[in-house]
Design an enzyme around this catalytic site. Structure first.
Site, PDB file in Angstrom:
ATOM      1  CD  GLU A 104       1.378  -3.356  19.348  1.00 14.58           C
ATOM      2  OE1 GLU A 104       0.395  -4.073  19.627  1.00 14.58           O
ATOM      3  OE2 GLU A 104       1.860  -2.508  20.103  1.00 14.58           O
ATOM      4  CB  CYS A 147      -1.746  -5.940  21.438  1.00 16.95           C
ATOM      5  SG  CYS A 147      -0.534  -4.816  22.142  1.00 16.95           S
TER       6      CYS A 147
END
Length: 495
Positions: A257, A291
């Site tokens: 990720e 994020c």
């Protein structure tokens, strides 16, 4: 109770391994306060950890799944018992406000239980077709030894998920935590060992990414790498892992990720009373250090002025302070480098648009920066770069199609949001927005394991979903066994 200034040696085969160098984490709200002095692993320690993991992995994989999962469930129970001390650790080492820290502990518990349940399902294999005279079985086997390279912003939940899933599936793991929060991962590994995890199956290997991290990625004994962090580091890992090296028996799998530049669209019929608080939470919660945080706000012209006025007014009221203060909404940034980057981007914002809010009423002594809001063009640098802090760009667009186009601009595809009362436009957003997680009429942060499986696409990730039904498929190998059952005679049963 939380211990301040504790030592966290490497843990290999359950034993403490002391090193000459160290990784020191500090309280980002008071950098003079040392939280943890962790070991600093190098190539020799990595070799030892991987050799130990290789020898332990086969025994662990052959352990019945129900016994492996029982370890995870005992670990979840221990986390529940220590919920507040674990949260306190995050408050001081990662600068997470209490509500955020507690949510992170709860998410870690969810990962342990969710991946445990899915590992039990995997143990039964998958259904395949059968034919007279043959028996076909589809089974899943552990890939081998994996490496987890984890971030600091979710210092318990993400490391827990990145090791718990592979462990539940029968793999052995080496955990390399972020340099900013090594103490939290030390607690995690000790907790799993206390829950009954065989010592050699999980190693704690703090160190500098450019030193031990790269070495682990390239090592031929490593079967897969789980990574959460920046795009630059993730792409470097993908490149290094793609090279076959002597002694490497398989192609490495990368689960990564890589962050995002996430946008929220406010439609011209949106309820601004609902949209503005959700945008403020998404953009400035934990100082924008998620994020999934909103960093771009795209507002249709008809409601632009009202939305911007309310947004700025709400952001002016946010409480900036140390994470230990229950009233804090915007805590410090994680370290001095992050603070420097935010100040640099604030200067860039002033040259690229109209800065309508730049709060400087921050406490002294920590890595504090106030919420910043800038009205700018979609192609500006501050609207393209992942900044990872409380800086929000705002864009005026004429219509919904233009909003979709602006939201899809750039290379990332992690989260996105839309506020609208129109079912037609909501469906349009769901079809057209190229993100891994889309949120409608709610904040775009706060994904829950099993409810909103989380992960991006494009240059935000490889498409796997943490906390989702197919995550464990990344760390297992499918195998098919076909047996001819029309045989002549029978051998005695083995004793």
């Amino acid at each position: 109770p939380l211990e301040i200034g504790f030592d966290a040696p490497l843990l290999i085969d359950g034993d403490a391994v002391w090193t000459a160098g160290e990784i020191v984490s500090v309280d980002p709200g008071d950098p003079e306060r040392v939280i943890c002095r962790a070991g600093r692993a190098g190539a020799d320690e990595a070799d030892l950890a991987l050799a130990t993991a290789e020898s332990a992995q086969a025994r662990w994989a052959s352990t019945p799944a129900v016994e492996r999962v029982a370890v995870l469930r005992r670990a979840a129970a221990l986390m529940r018992e220590r919920r507040w001390s674990l949260a306190a650790h995050e408050v001081f080492e990662a600068g997470k406000p209490w509500a955020e820290a507690d949510a992170d502990v709860c998410e870690a518990i969810d990962y342990l239980e969710y991946y445990g349940r899915h590992a039990l399902r995997l143990a039964h294999g998958a259904e395949v077709e059968q034919a007279p005279g043959e028996a076909n079985r589809y089974a899943y086997a552990a890939r081998g030894v994996g490496v987890a390279i984890t971030p600091w912003n979710f210092p318990l939940a993400i490391p827990t998920g990145m090791v718990a899933g592979p462990l539940a599936a029968g793999n052995a793991m080496v955990l390399k935590p972020a340099e900013q929060a090594p103490g939290m991962s030390y607690e995690l590994v000790n907790l799993l060992l206390e829950a009954g995890l065989p010592p050699g199956v999980l190693a704690y290997l703090p160190g500098v990414g450019e030193e031990v991290g790269r070495y682990l990625v390239e090592h031929p004994a490593v079967s897969f790498v789980n990574f959460t962090g920046s795009r630059a580091v993730a792409l470097d890992i993908v490149e290094r892992a793609s090279v076959h090296r002597d002694g490497q028996g398989q192609v490495k799998r990368i689960v990564a990720e890589m962050g995002g530049k996430n946008a929220i669209i406010v439609d011209d019929d949106a309820d601004v009373d609902v949209a503005v608080p959700a945008v403020v939470t998404s953009a400035f919660g934990y100082a924008g250090q998620k994020c999934s945080a909103c960093s771009r706000l795209i507002v249709l012209d008809a409601v632009f002025d009202e939305t911007l006025d309310r947004l700025v007014g709400a952001a002016r009221l946010l409480r900036i302070g140390h994470a230990r203060d229950m009233a804090t909404q915007v805590p410090p940034l994680i370290d001095e480098d992050a603070l420097r980057r935010l100040h640099e981007y604030r200067e860039v914002a002033g040259s690229e648009g109209e800065v309508v809010l730049a709060r400087d009423d921050v406490p002294d002594g920590g890595y504090y920066v106030g919420p910043t809001v800038v009205v700018t063009e979609p192609g500006s640098r501050v609207s393209r770069d992942e900044i990872f802090g409380p800086l929000l760009t705002v864009h005026r667009v004429p219509d919904f199609d233009a909003a979709i186009e602006v939201a899809n601009a750039g290379e990332y595809g992690l989260t996105g949001g839309v506020f609208s009362r129109s079912p037609t436009r909501i469906r349009r957003a769901a079809e057209a927005l190229r993100v891994g997680n889309l949120y409608v009429n709610r904040p775009i942060t706060g994904a829950v394991v099993g409810r909103q499986p989380f992960g991006g696409l494009r240059l935000s990730g490889v498409g796997s979903k943490a906390g989702g039904p197919d995550y464990l498929l990344q760390v297992v190998e499918p195998r098919v066994i076909s047996e001819n059952t029309i045989r002549q005679g029978f051998a005695p049963l083995d004793e």
